[in-house]
Design a protein around this motif. Sequence first.
Motif, PDB file in Angstrom:
ATOM      1  N   SER A 276      74.365 -68.727  19.081  1.00  0.00           N
ATOM      2  CA  SER A 276      74.653 -69.646  18.508  1.00  0.00           C
ATOM      3  C   SER A 276      75.860 -69.273  17.537  1.00  0.00           C
ATOM      4  O   SER A 276      75.240 -68.236  16.644  1.00  0.00           O
ATOM      5  CB  SER A 276      73.282 -70.348  17.041  1.00  0.00           C
ATOM      6  OG  SER A 276      73.844 -71.022  16.226  1.00  0.00           O
ATOM      7  N   GLU A 277      76.618 -69.822  17.888  1.00  0.00           N
ATOM      8  CA  GLU A 277      77.781 -70.031  16.433  1.00  0.00           C
ATOM      9  C   GLU A 277      77.969 -70.495  15.250  1.00  0.00           C
ATOM     10  O   GLU A 277      78.224 -69.631  14.502  1.00  0.00           O
ATOM     11  CB  GLU A 277      79.656 -70.635  17.428  1.00  0.00           C
ATOM     12  CG  GLU A 277      80.483 -69.356  16.635  1.00  0.00           C
ATOM     13  CD  GLU A 277      81.925 -69.914  17.371  1.00  0.00           C
ATOM     14  OE1 GLU A 277      82.858 -69.897  16.921  1.00  0.00           O
ATOM     15  OE2 GLU A 277      81.320 -70.607  18.774  1.00  0.00           O
ATOM     16  N   GLU A 278      77.019 -71.092  15.032  1.00  0.00           N
ATOM     17  CA  GLU A 278      76.465 -72.287  13.916  1.00  0.00           C
ATOM     18  C   GLU A 278      75.476 -71.376  12.754  1.00  0.00           C
ATOM     19  O   GLU A 278      75.890 -71.046  11.809  1.00  0.00           O
ATOM     20  CB  GLU A 278      76.713 -73.201  14.076  1.00  0.00           C
ATOM     21  CG  GLU A 278      77.676 -74.029  14.268  1.00  0.00           C
ATOM     22  CD  GLU A 278      77.644 -73.667  16.292  1.00  0.00           C
ATOM     23  OE1 GLU A 278      76.221 -73.806  17.297  1.00  0.00           O
ATOM     24  OE2 GLU A 278      79.069 -74.058  16.342  1.00  0.00           O
ATOM     25  N   ALA A 279      74.003 -71.266  13.331  1.00  0.00           N
ATOM     26  CA  ALA A 279      72.856 -70.452  12.952  1.00  0.00           C
ATOM     27  C   ALA A 279      72.704 -69.309  13.394  1.00  0.00           C
ATOM     28  O   ALA A 279      72.701 -68.138  13.476  1.00  0.00           O
ATOM     29  CB  ALA A 279      72.231 -71.753  13.449  1.00  0.00           C
ATOM     30  N   ARG A 280      74.219 -68.352  12.468  1.00  0.00           N
ATOM     31  CA  ARG A 280      74.728 -66.654  12.873  1.00  0.00           C
ATOM     32  C   ARG A 280      75.111 -66.320  11.460  1.00  0.00           C
ATOM     33  O   ARG A 280      76.195 -66.882  10.804  1.00  0.00           O
ATOM     34  CB  ARG A 280      75.640 -66.698  13.845  1.00  0.00           C
ATOM     35  CG  ARG A 280      75.972 -65.157  14.294  1.00  0.00           C
ATOM     36  CD  ARG A 280      76.786 -65.570  15.428  1.00  0.00           C
ATOM     37  NE  ARG A 280      77.233 -64.093  16.053  1.00  0.00           N
ATOM     38  CZ  ARG A 280      76.473 -63.893  17.195  1.00  0.00           C
ATOM     39  NH1 ARG A 280      76.142 -66.179  17.739  1.00  0.00           N
ATOM     40  NH2 ARG A 280      76.864 -63.414  18.416  1.00  0.00           N
ATOM     41  N   TYR A 281      74.946 -64.767  11.351  1.00  0.00           N
ATOM     42  CA  TYR A 281      75.582 -63.960  10.412  1.00  0.00           C
ATOM     43  C   TYR A 281      76.667 -63.432  11.311  1.00  0.00           C
ATOM     44  O   TYR A 281      76.886 -63.209  12.292  1.00  0.00           O
ATOM     45  CB  TYR A 281      74.458 -62.784  10.590  1.00  0.00           C
ATOM     46  CG  TYR A 281      75.563 -61.844   9.211  1.00  0.00           C
ATOM     47  CD1 TYR A 281      75.614 -61.432   8.212  1.00  0.00           C
ATOM     48  CD2 TYR A 281      75.808 -60.152   9.621  1.00  0.00           C
ATOM     49  CE1 TYR A 281      76.634 -61.687   7.075  1.00  0.00           C
ATOM     50  CE2 TYR A 281      76.056 -59.328   9.023  1.00  0.00           C
ATOM     51  CZ  TYR A 281      76.256 -59.800   8.380  1.00  0.00           C
ATOM     52  OH  TYR A 281      77.507 -59.525   7.063  1.00  0.00           O
ATOM     53  N   ARG A 282      78.151 -63.974  10.232  1.00  0.00           N
ATOM     54  CA  ARG A 282      79.242 -63.750  10.758  1.00  0.00           C
ATOM     55  C   ARG A 282      79.160 -62.245  10.774  1.00  0.00           C
ATOM     56  O   ARG A 282      80.313 -62.115  11.692  1.00  0.00           O
ATOM     57  CB  ARG A 282      80.123 -64.427  10.291  1.00  0.00           C
ATOM     58  CG  ARG A 282      79.949 -66.316   9.723  1.00  0.00           C
ATOM     59  CD  ARG A 282      79.977 -66.678  10.673  1.00  0.00           C
ATOM     60  NE  ARG A 282      80.217 -68.370  10.415  1.00  0.00           N
ATOM     61  CZ  ARG A 282      79.493 -68.917  11.295  1.00  0.00           C
ATOM     62  NH1 ARG A 282      79.246 -69.239  12.251  1.00  0.00           N
ATOM     63  NH2 ARG A 282      80.313 -70.563  10.746  1.00  0.00           N
ATOM     64  N   GLY A 283      78.606 -61.738  10.558  1.00  0.00           N
ATOM     65  CA  GLY A 283      78.884 -59.887  10.778  1.00  0.00           C
ATOM     66  C   GLY A 283      78.911 -59.602  11.891  1.00  0.00           C
ATOM     67  O   GLY A 283      78.857 -58.203  12.323  1.00  0.00           O
TER      68      GLY A 283
END
Length: 368
Positions: A276-283
């Motif tokens: 998922s691109e949304e439910a994700r840790y952005r690092g």
Amino acid sequence: MIYLDYQATTPLAPEARDAMLRWLDGPDGAGFGNPHSPHRMGRQAAAAIELARDRVAALFPAGGKVIFTSGATEAVNLAMRGTRSHRSGSDGGEGAISVSAIEHAAVLDTAKSLGRCHELNVAKNGQCNTKQDLPADTRLVAVMQVNNEIGTIQPTVDWHRKAKESNALYLCDVVQAFGKMEVTGADMIAVSAHKLHGPKGIGALWIRNGLELDEVQTGGGQESGLRSGTLSPALCAGFGAAAHEAKERMSADMDHVEKLWTRARDLFDGWDINGSEEARYRGNLNIRRKGLDVNRLMSECRTVMFSAGSACASGSGRPSHVLKAIGLSDKQAKNSIRLGFGRYTTMDDLEAAAKQINDAARSQGVLQ
């Protein structure tokens, strides 16, 4: 060199290093005392450990205690083995452990070694499917907060609730989330210091108040009688300082990572994202290109430190079990790379690394 492998380990924070040095001093500095000794040096070392414990505990929910371990793997083992008597089966045997199919090997392999183990399926977006029922014999549920390979944030609140409804305990591996975002509730939580800019060789198991574990490691009875062995004041102090720094900088670190993520998505336009691109840790940016030879890519980008998958499984030659669990084929899994960035990653670092990786991918003819 450019370091983009923050999921494997993070650079030691200067504050953690400084906190450790006093407790590494020799006779002149007198910081080498055994924290379990009753004399002055021992009491000083013990006080340093308790300060560190308080600092680490500040990142956990209220209403629990912190047991220091050698790392998250030991914490997981203590949790799983220390609760073996919980909800024993009607036949007198132990109940089963239900784990998500994308758990870290420390969780999966330990669960399987203890007998009955049920794998919970995962959706294509990388989240453990909450619509499935827990098997009736489940005594312990283990679903992590943030996946180490693809960065997906799991619905831990829902899984904690489902575990309660089934009279099962809930263990959460928050290694990748600890110090980066708020930790959700659980009965037990496993963490590791070196994933939040602390030293390697130390972690912790948080246990909610009222939950009693069986002794797993016998000896001198340290750590509330659950984990015998002499603690390292230096490692504990480093962990505590890193935790304190993480708590103070959590918002700023998250903003910095968000900016890096936004730029990375532009720099790697044309790559497919895993999970998922949304439910994700952005690092965590796990991406793939059809036909990509990852070994050749890594060879041609030797000054960029990134991963072809989980560092704990590298060299096995097997496709990532996480990427397989979300529906990728063997080829797609082997066409994937993982880039991890965080507090000390600069925008210049990210841009320079992206140029090297994209140029190397173009030389293979898999990127325009």
